[in-house]
Design an enzyme around this catalytic site. Structure first.
Site, PDB file in Angstrom:
ATOM      1  N   ASP A 195       3.151  88.734  30.230  1.00 27.68           N
ATOM      2  CA  ASP A 195       2.228  87.746  30.797  1.00 27.68           C
ATOM      3  C   ASP A 195       1.657  88.229  32.128  1.00 27.68           C
ATOM      4  OD1 ASP A 195       0.847  85.399  30.985  1.00 27.68           O
ATOM      5  OD2 ASP A 195       2.565  84.160  31.509  1.00 27.68           O
ATOM      6  N   ASN A 214      -2.885  82.117  20.547  1.00 23.21           N
ATOM      7  CA  ASN A 214      -3.876  82.812  21.387  1.00 23.21           C
ATOM      8  C   ASN A 214      -5.295  82.837  20.788  1.00 23.21           C
ATOM      9  OD1 ASN A 214      -1.603  85.387  22.660  1.00 23.21           O
ATOM     10  ND2 ASN A 214      -2.213  83.443  23.582  1.00 23.21           N
TER      11      ASN A 214
HETATM   12  C1  FPP Z   1      -0.970  87.430  28.737  1.00 22.76           C
HETATM   13  O1  FPP Z   1      -1.834  87.621  29.841  1.00 22.76           O
HETATM   14  C2  FPP Z   1      -1.103  88.441  27.756  1.00 22.76           C
HETATM   15  C3  FPP Z   1      -1.407  88.308  26.427  1.00 22.76           C
HETATM   16  C4  FPP Z   1      -2.473  87.486  25.821  1.00 22.76           C
HETATM   17  C5  FPP Z   1      -0.616  89.069  25.470  1.00 22.76           C
HETATM   18  C6  FPP Z   1      -0.333  90.483  25.874  1.00 22.76           C
HETATM   19  C7  FPP Z   1      -1.521  91.345  25.770  1.00 22.76           C
HETATM   20  C8  FPP Z   1      -1.585  92.549  26.387  1.00 22.76           C
HETATM   21  C9  FPP Z   1      -0.470  93.124  27.188  1.00 22.76           C
HETATM   22  C10 FPP Z   1      -2.824  93.363  26.248  1.00 22.76           C
HETATM   23  C11 FPP Z   1      -2.845  94.217  25.057  1.00 22.76           C
HETATM   24  C12 FPP Z   1      -1.509  94.482  24.507  1.00 22.76           C
HETATM   25  C13 FPP Z   1      -1.251  95.129  23.365  1.00 22.76           C
HETATM   26  C14 FPP Z   1       0.118  95.061  22.818  1.00 22.76           C
HETATM   27  C15 FPP Z   1      -2.267  95.894  22.644  1.00 22.76           C
HETATM   28  P1  FPP Z   1      -2.675  86.339  30.265  1.00 22.76           P
HETATM   29  O2  FPP Z   1      -4.082  86.509  29.819  1.00 22.76           O
HETATM   30  O3  FPP Z   1      -2.020  85.099  29.732  1.00 22.76           O
HETATM   31  O4  FPP Z   1      -2.560  86.400  31.819  1.00 22.76           O
HETATM   32  P2  FPP Z   1      -2.702  85.151  32.812  1.00 22.76           P
HETATM   33  O5  FPP Z   1      -1.623  84.173  32.432  1.00 22.76           O
HETATM   34  O6  FPP Z   1      -2.512  85.756  34.161  1.00 22.76           O
HETATM   35  O7  FPP Z   1      -4.086  84.583  32.607  1.00 22.76           O
END
Ligand code: FPP
Length: 227
Positions: free
Chosen positions: A18, A66
């Site tokens: 996250d 998501n």
């Molecule tokens: C949360 O960050 C992340 C995700 C939606 C899932 C994880 C995705 C990645 C690490 C990028 C690509 C990964 C792979 C495995 C190809 P967020 O958007 O919720 O962050 P925030 O809470 O700060 O807005």
């Protein structure tokens, strides 16, 4: 003659990655840049993990929840999954076997697009011979969907649903229980990730955003199970 130190049993680390969006916002970058850096960091972390007796590293790449994110962000994250599953040469160099778990492609509610399916299938086939760490990417994954799937299949094949029969019908029944569950970026939630498999896990919550989660952070998480 002194006996060699006993080998440490390999552990299963699972991570909710996250904080990519906040990482980007703090740098005045678009959210997509945070995800790009998050994928790069996962590749860096895999290189560290193979040096730490980690048998299984399981990461939450994209959840069943998501899909409601803005279209451009979803498209970007899908592209990053194609990139990750395309890292076959790196994975082979590290002797890492990649696998995927999520709503099975042919199930009615599955949403993984065809081009991501192809990347997943190819990476699984092209790393199948590796004998080292197993990297599992959860994509279009949610624990509730998985447990409903497992319960339905357990009821169909065995009748009475028991912990053993349900466990045998999870998406990847051979995955061992999670030893340490990591969640980055200061959130104290599990967010529908591996609820069944993490029943006995230690939990490592850190304020560190995923793109900054490095070897020191991984070692702090491992210290929960290897004091
Ligand atoms: C949360 O960050 C992340 C995700 C939606 C899932 C994880 C995705 C990645 C690490 C990028 C690509 C990964 C792979 C495995 C190809 P967020 O958007 O919720 O962050 P925030 O809470 O700060 O807005």
């Amino acid at each position: 003659m002194t006996d060699p130190a006993p080998a440490r049993p390999p552990v299963h680390v699972a991570a909710i990655m996250d904080g990519n969006g906040r990482w980007a916002r703090r740098r005045n970058l678009p959210r997509t840049e945070g995800h790009t850096e998050g994928e790069e960091n996962l590749a860096r972390l895999v290189r560290v993990a193979v040096t730490r007796d980690i048998g299984w590293l399981t990461v939450f790449g994209f959840s069943t929840e998501n899909w409601v994110r803005p279209r451009t962000e979803v498209r970007h994250i899908l592209g990053l999954h194609r990139k990750l599953f395309g890292r076959v040469a790196e994975l082979n160099d590290l002797n890492v076997r990649i696998q995927w778990m999520g709503r099975p492609f042919d199930s009615p509610d599955a949403r993984t697009p065809k081009y991501v399916q192809r990347a997943i299938r190819k990476a699984i086939a092209d790393t199948a011979q590796n004998t080292g760490m197993v990297l599992t990417v959860a994509f279009d994954y949610g624990s509730h969907a998985e447990m409903v799937w497992a319960a339905r299949h357990a009821a169909r094949s065995e009748g009475a649903v028991t912990p053993a029969s349900l466990g045998a019908h999870l998406y990847l029944p051979e995955l061992p229980p999670v030893d340490v569950l990591v969640r980055t970026s200061g959130e104290l939630r599990i967010s529908n990730f591996m609820l069944w498999q993490s029943a006995g896990a230690e939990i490592y919550f850190t304020d560190c955003a995923w793109p900054d989660f490095d070897a020191g952070e991984l070692d702090a998480a491992l210290a929960l199970v290897r004091p």
